[in-house]
Design a protein around this motif. Structure first.
Motif, PDB file in Angstrom:
ATOM      1  N   ILE A 275      54.523  -8.228  60.605  1.00 34.44           N
ATOM      2  CA  ILE A 275      55.354  -7.968  59.411  1.00 34.44           C
ATOM      3  C   ILE A 275      54.824  -6.707  58.717  1.00 34.44           C
ATOM      4  O   ILE A 275      55.589  -5.823  58.318  1.00 34.44           O
ATOM      5  CB  ILE A 275      55.360  -9.170  58.442  1.00 34.44           C
ATOM      6  CG1 ILE A 275      56.083 -10.358  59.071  1.00 34.44           C
ATOM      7  CG2 ILE A 275      56.027  -8.798  57.113  1.00 34.44           C
ATOM      8  CD1 ILE A 275      56.020 -11.638  58.243  1.00 34.44           C
ATOM      9  N   ALA A 276      53.507  -6.636  58.598  1.00 36.62           N
ATOM     10  CA  ALA A 276      52.906  -5.482  57.907  1.00 36.62           C
ATOM     11  C   ALA A 276      53.243  -4.181  58.640  1.00 36.62           C
ATOM     12  O   ALA A 276      53.641  -3.186  58.016  1.00 36.62           O
ATOM     13  CB  ALA A 276      51.397  -5.666  57.811  1.00 36.62           C
ATOM     14  N   LYS A 277      53.125  -4.185  59.969  1.00 37.47           N
ATOM     15  CA  LYS A 277      53.330  -2.934  60.716  1.00 37.47           C
ATOM     16  C   LYS A 277      54.804  -2.526  60.761  1.00 37.47           C
ATOM     17  O   LYS A 277      55.114  -1.340  60.636  1.00 37.47           O
ATOM     18  CB  LYS A 277      52.742  -3.062  62.121  1.00 37.47           C
ATOM     19  CG  LYS A 277      51.214  -3.072  62.095  1.00 37.47           C
ATOM     20  CD  LYS A 277      50.641  -3.047  63.483  1.00 37.47           C
ATOM     21  CE  LYS A 277      49.122  -2.917  63.423  1.00 37.47           C
ATOM     22  NZ  LYS A 277      48.487  -3.285  64.701  1.00 37.47           N
ATOM     23  N   HIS A 278      55.697  -3.496  60.943  1.00 40.51           N
ATOM     24  CA  HIS A 278      57.126  -3.135  60.872  1.00 40.51           C
ATOM     25  C   HIS A 278      57.436  -2.609  59.464  1.00 40.51           C
ATOM     26  O   HIS A 278      58.219  -1.670  59.299  1.00 40.51           O
ATOM     27  CB  HIS A 278      58.023  -4.340  61.193  1.00 40.51           C
ATOM     28  CG  HIS A 278      58.025  -4.711  62.647  1.00 40.51           C
ATOM     29  ND1 HIS A 278      58.527  -3.871  63.628  1.00 40.51           N
ATOM     30  CD2 HIS A 278      57.575  -5.808  63.308  1.00 40.51           C
ATOM     31  CE1 HIS A 278      58.391  -4.451  64.819  1.00 40.51           C
ATOM     32  NE2 HIS A 278      57.813  -5.622  64.646  1.00 40.51           N
ATOM     33  N   GLY A 279      56.776  -3.219  58.473  1.00 37.40           N
ATOM     34  CA  GLY A 279      56.986  -2.801  57.085  1.00 37.40           C
ATOM     35  C   GLY A 279      56.599  -1.349  56.859  1.00 37.40           C
ATOM     36  O   GLY A 279      57.297  -0.612  56.139  1.00 37.40           O
TER      37      GLY A 279
END
Ligand code: AHR
Length: 492
Positions: A275-279
């Motif tokens: 989630i953090a990296k796609h974010g």
């Protein structure tokens, strides 16, 4: 016993936890709908318009906020018009078991069910094998309140008023079962389909594009380059937890050793990182974060139970699933600045379900009890916290011992904590930066890690009141037993 230290400022909130994070997913797959939720009006099992009354009650009890339908992979082969009116055309479910469905559960039945549950419907439209016209006319049928050919057909089928529709997905897994497309090709298709996807009673309907699979960052990058906030409300993310990481032999639901348990936990916590990296990629193209993220398929995916149809994805659900559910829901809460909805796969009899059925018997799974425990987080505000907690070195991985989230609603604070260790309890010091903790009540889901609820009435995994805490000056000192999930409600 290990010790963890949680500090928080009761007045510092970070983001709104949308209740839709506690959403569910019902696909035409195995016994999720037919022979599961939907038994038909003539069934001996008490039902309302064919949907089991005990299922309706159970889902209301966990405050189901949103239900996604009709797929999954099924969505890109579903032709809605065959599933309305008196003469319904059967459909071959090519993705799931090759069974023929009679289409008795269609648009009217789905929207009526959502009204009964008091939840938002979330439609997955057919982009893979349907036409633009088909999607446009479906929306006309559902949402047009005046005089129009499709609205009149709806009236002839017994529904005068249009239904409310807030969420529309345009395709599903179009990088795979939804058409094996390349990201740019999908983005172009999305733009075309969404142009004609008109909601006549709610122009603000959120249009949702098919986002990446797990850590496919390339897909997100391409999509974000080609989609704009004025035609895209959100993109999706799918990530399943496979204990072994191997699709050919995923691992069993009921039998697993300690290493496989820790592998499962480590794999499920990967959700936070993706989630953090796609974010980060999304922020690059949309710094104002107008395009949101929806995790509309998540949960554990095991090998099917022996003797069941391999295409039906039926699996049992143990205390391990309760810890997985707690961990993911804590992640979504903590990332509620980004994630506005999540949908567990799937609501009944498929994958990590909250409900399982056999004939007229219904089982509430360990996962169900976690959804029930987490109810106070719905539409609460995430509170800023910092945690110093031990880590576990297990199965060659470093795993945090605890997962947690803290929220606030109507001056009440609500903390959920899961202890991922199989053998060590954890003492948690819960310490507000100022003020005194008062009016504490707690609940727990705790059982042997392989324990599950069965059809003979054995329910070892359920929600109980908990008194494993004491007040010490302004703080709370709580014991979080090994492999358990606990919650604490209090005021400061
Ligand atoms: O939930 C089962 C399947 O998993 C869905 O149909 C698909 O979208 C995903 O691959």
């Amino acid at each position: 016993m290990k010790t963890a230290y949680l500090k928080f400022d009761p007045n510092k909130t970070l983001s709104h936890i949308n209740k839709e994070i506690y959403g569910h997913f019902s696909e035409h797959l195995g016994r999720c709908i037919y022979g599961g939720m939907f038994v038909g009006k003539d069934s001996q099992i008490p039902n309302t318009n064919g949907v089991r009354n005990d299922v309706i009650e159970a889902l209301k009890e966990i405050g189901i906020p949103v239900l996604r339908w009709p797929g999954g992979c099924f969505a890109d082969e579903y032709h809605w018009h065959d599933g309305v009116g008196k003469d319904r055309k059967p459909i071959l479910n090519t993705n799931w078991g090759g069974v023929v469905e009679d289409n008795t559960f269609g648009t009217n039945e789905f929207f009526d069910l959502c009204e009964k549950l008091g939840c938002e419907p979330y439609l997955a439209g057919n982009l893979g094998s349907g036409t633009v016209r088909e999607l446009a006319s479906w929306l006309e049928y559902i949402t047009h309140g005046g005089n129009s050919p499709m609205a009149n057909e709806r009236r002839a089928n017994g529904r005068e008023k249009p239904w409310a529709l807030k969420y529309l997905g345009i395709g599903n897994e179009n990088w795979g079962c939804g058409g094996n497309m390349r990201a740019q090709a999908y983005a172009d298709q999305y733009r075309k389909y969404e142009t004609f996807a008109k909601n006549y009673s709610n122009p603000g309907m959120m249009k949702i594009a098919c986002g990446p699979n797990a850590d496919d960052y390339f897909w997100t990058e391409e999509l974000m380059q080609n989609l704009k906030p004025w035609h895209t409300g959100a993109i999706t993310l799918h990530y399943y937890t496979l204990p072994t990481g191997n699709w050919q032999k995923k691992g069993a639901a009921l039998t697993f050793d300690d290493d496989e348990y820790y592998e499962t936990i480590s794999k499920t916590l990967y959700m936070d990182e993706i989630i953090a990296k796609h974010g980060l990629i999304m922020d690059k193209y949309d710094p104002e974060r107008k395009i949101k993220l929806i995790v509309d398929e998540w949960g554990c995916w095991y090998d099917v139970e022996k003797g069941t149809n391999p295409g039906f994805l039926y699996q049992q659900n143990t205390m391990r699933d309760a810890i997985v559910a707690a961990a993911n829901l804590n992640i979504f809460n903590n990332r509620s600045d980004r994630v506005i909805m999540a949908n567990l796969a799937q609501v009944m009899n498929v994958l990590q379900s909250v409900l399982l059925s056999e004939g007229n018997r219904l089982v509430k799974t360990p996962t169900y009890h976690i959804f029930k425990m987490y109810l106070p987080h719905h539409d609460a505000e995430l509170v800023k916290t910092s945690l110093a907690a031990p880590e576990l070195e297990k199965a060659g991985k470093t795993i945090p011992m605890l997962t947690y989230s803290l929220s606030k609603k109507n001056e009440e604070l609500f903390l959920t904590v899961s202890n991922c260790s199989l053998d060590e309890d954890c003492e948690m010091l819960i310490d507000p930066e100022y003020g005194v903790i008062s009016g504490v009540s707690a609940q727990i889901v705790s059982s042997e890690i392989h324990a599950y609820n069965d059809f003979n009435g054995n329910t070892p995994v359920k929600l109980s009141d908990y008194n494993g805490f004491e007040k010490c000056k302004n703080k709370l000192i709580a014991t979080i037993p090994a492999h358990s999930v606990a919650s604490f409600k209090f005021k400061v």
